[in-house]
Design an enzyme around this catalytic site. Structure first.
Site, PDB file in Angstrom:
ATOM      1  N   GLY A 204       0.824  -1.212   0.000  1.00 26.83           N
ATOM      2  CA  GLY A 204       0.000   0.000   0.000  1.00 26.83           C
ATOM      3  C   GLY A 204       0.851   1.252   0.000  1.00 26.83           C
ATOM      4  N   ASN A 205       0.229   2.393   0.254  1.00 28.92           N
ATOM      5  CA  ASN A 205       0.974   3.651   0.320  1.00 28.92           C
ATOM      6  C   ASN A 205       0.341   4.567   1.356  1.00 28.92           C
ATOM      7  OD1 ASN A 205      -1.074   5.425  -1.061  1.00 28.92           O
ATOM      8  ND2 ASN A 205      -0.736   3.914  -2.685  1.00 28.92           N
ATOM      9  N   ARG A 206       0.947   5.721   1.560  1.00 30.35           N
ATOM     10  CA  ARG A 206       0.549   6.594   2.668  1.00 30.35           C
ATOM     11  C   ARG A 206      -0.620   7.525   2.356  1.00 30.35           C
ATOM     12  NH1 ARG A 206       4.729   6.771   6.447  1.00 30.35           N
ATOM     13  NH2 ARG A 206       6.749   6.107   5.618  1.00 30.35           N
ATOM     14  N   SER A 207      -1.212   7.429   1.185  1.00 36.61           N
ATOM     15  CA  SER A 207      -2.249   8.406   0.838  1.00 36.61           C
ATOM     16  C   SER A 207      -3.464   8.283   1.761  1.00 36.61           C
ATOM     17  CB  SER A 207      -2.686   8.213  -0.608  1.00 36.61           C
ATOM     18  OG  SER A 207      -3.726   9.100  -0.888  1.00 36.61           O
TER      19      SER A 207
END
Ligand code: CTP
Length: 400
Positions: A204-207
């Site tokens: 995943g990512n930090r958005s």
């Protein structure tokens, strides 16, 4: 702010008491205008006690004061919650057969309606046509929630939560009465995709989705019909918009393409994973007794923005992308942004710096707007709503 709270005759009228409470607790001066039928659900005493003002339903009460003209003229915001099928029909036809419809005819401020009714009534062709007409005239109609209705039935038609109604109404006022996206359909992706590895793990990512949600809220406030394709949002979606929930990049791509066919504006604000695990297992990946680490093979995801730009699923559509950049040895944030603008071909690219504590999850944002040639066409800094408004200003220029 001077606010008129119209209440039509539906069971959800009891939730309007909470809307009233939220508004008065924030210091607003609220006049409640129920319909006769609304008083069957919640009595006059409740509205008078909570608003601190006398309440009437008819134009023939307190005639010397000409309330049917004065209330609408003086209001800085009109909220109708719940708006029943009958109220929508009467408002559409410009009827003035009670104090609330008369007030709607004299109001010059933003008008926000939160419909609530049984699913069949909401989906009926007559109601659809009435809502479309009201939206064309600049009335902000909030999409009802889906869920449990009065009886055992469930479906779209539930009044959104009072906090969501108040937030949507205040966003409409914040937009300064700008209705320059009225009649426009926009689809916005927001959040960050999760690429499954096994049933419990993902890449995943930090958005957080905050900027995309701000774009959805402000577009709605400017009159647009908004679809928000949300990938793992960490913030609530704004009231008034249709939400399609997705998980992975491939799901996001399908949802965006399905909505883009009818959209005047497409915005890719989601942080899409460029790669996904080549395979995802149906069972949790186990540690090996001999300590062997499983290989992680990745494959590339489609570039959804580049595809949407190349395909233009609706003629004349404006496509907007974001470029999250960190800058490196080969160039700064803007240098990479310009190259991306030319590569992706979107009509507008909002370039912002990201990294730990910058851009992702923060309340503020700073963007530079580039056109498809990489030329600077604008810049914005401040709250994510302020940045969103600047992006819509640039979009409106292009739609014209
Ligand atoms: N985007 C997309 N599909 C992808 C990756 C990104 O549609 N597979 C979109 C994003 O939503 C954003 C824009 O492309 O609007 C730029 O995203 P960004 O992550 O900055 O760029 P990438 O294309 O991933 O390029 P790179 O990672 O090389 O910087």
């Amino acid at each position: 702010m001077r606010i008129v709270l119209g209440v039509a005759g539906g069971i959800a009228a009891y939730k309007a008491a909470l809307v009233l409470r939220l508004l008065t607790e924030s210091g607003h001066d609220v006049r409640v205008v129920p319909t006769r039928a609304a008083l069957e659900f919640v009595g006059r005493a409740t509205w008078e006690a909570l608003s601190g003002h006398p309440v009437s339903t008819e134009v023939f009460e307190d005639v010397a004061d000409v309330p049917h003209v004065r209330l609408g003229r003086e209001a800085e915001l009109v909220i109708v919650a719940p708006a029943t099928a009958d109220l929508l029909a009467r408002a559409t036809h410009g009827r003035a057969d009670d104090l609330l419809t008369a007030t709607l005819l004299t109001a010059t401020c933003p008008v926000v309606m939160a419909p609530a009714m049984h699913t069949e009534m909401w989906q009926h062709a007559a109601t659809r046509a009435n809502v479309a007409t009201l939206r064309e005239r600049g009335v902000h109609v909030i999409e009802p929630d889906s869920g449990r209705l009065t009886g055992q039935d469930t479906g779209p038609g539930r009044l959104p939560e009072p906090e969501a109604i108040v937030a949507a109404a205040l966003a409409a006022v914040d937009a300064g009465g700008a209705c320059d996206l009225t009649g426009r359909r926009v689809v916005i992706s927001a959040g960050g995709t999760r690429e499954p590895l096994d049933p419990v793990r993902f890449l995943g990512n930090r958005s957080s989705g905050k900027q995309g949600v701000a774009l959805a809220r402000t577009a709605w406030a400017r009159g647009a019909e908004v679809t928000l394709v949300g990938a793992n949002l960490t913030v609530p979606a704004p009231a008034g918009v249709r939400v399609v929930e997705v998980g992975s990049a491939l799901e996001l791509r399908d949802a965006m393409r399905a909505s883009a066919v009818e959209a005047d504006v497409v915005v890719m604000a989601a942080a899409v994973a460029d790669f996904r695990p080549a395979a995802h297992t149906a069972h949790k990946i186990k540690k090996q007794p001999d300590g062997t680490v499983p290989p992680l093979e990745l494959v590339q995801n489609p570039d959804i923005l580049a595809e949407l730009t190349a395909d233009r699923l609706r003629p004349g559509q404006v496509v907007v992308g974001f470029a999250a950049e960190t800058g490196d040895d080969s160039g700064d944030v803007l240098h990479h942004g310009r190259a991306k603008a030319q590569r992706k071909g979107a009509d507008l690219l909002a370039v912002n710096a990201v990294g730990e504590g910058v851009g992702f999850g923060t309340a503020e944002n700073t963007v530079t707007l580039l056109d498809a040639t990489g030329a600077e066409v604008g810049a914005a800094s401040g709250s994510k709503d302020a940045v969103a408004h600047a992006i819509w200003d640039a979009v409106v220029d292009r739609l014209a």
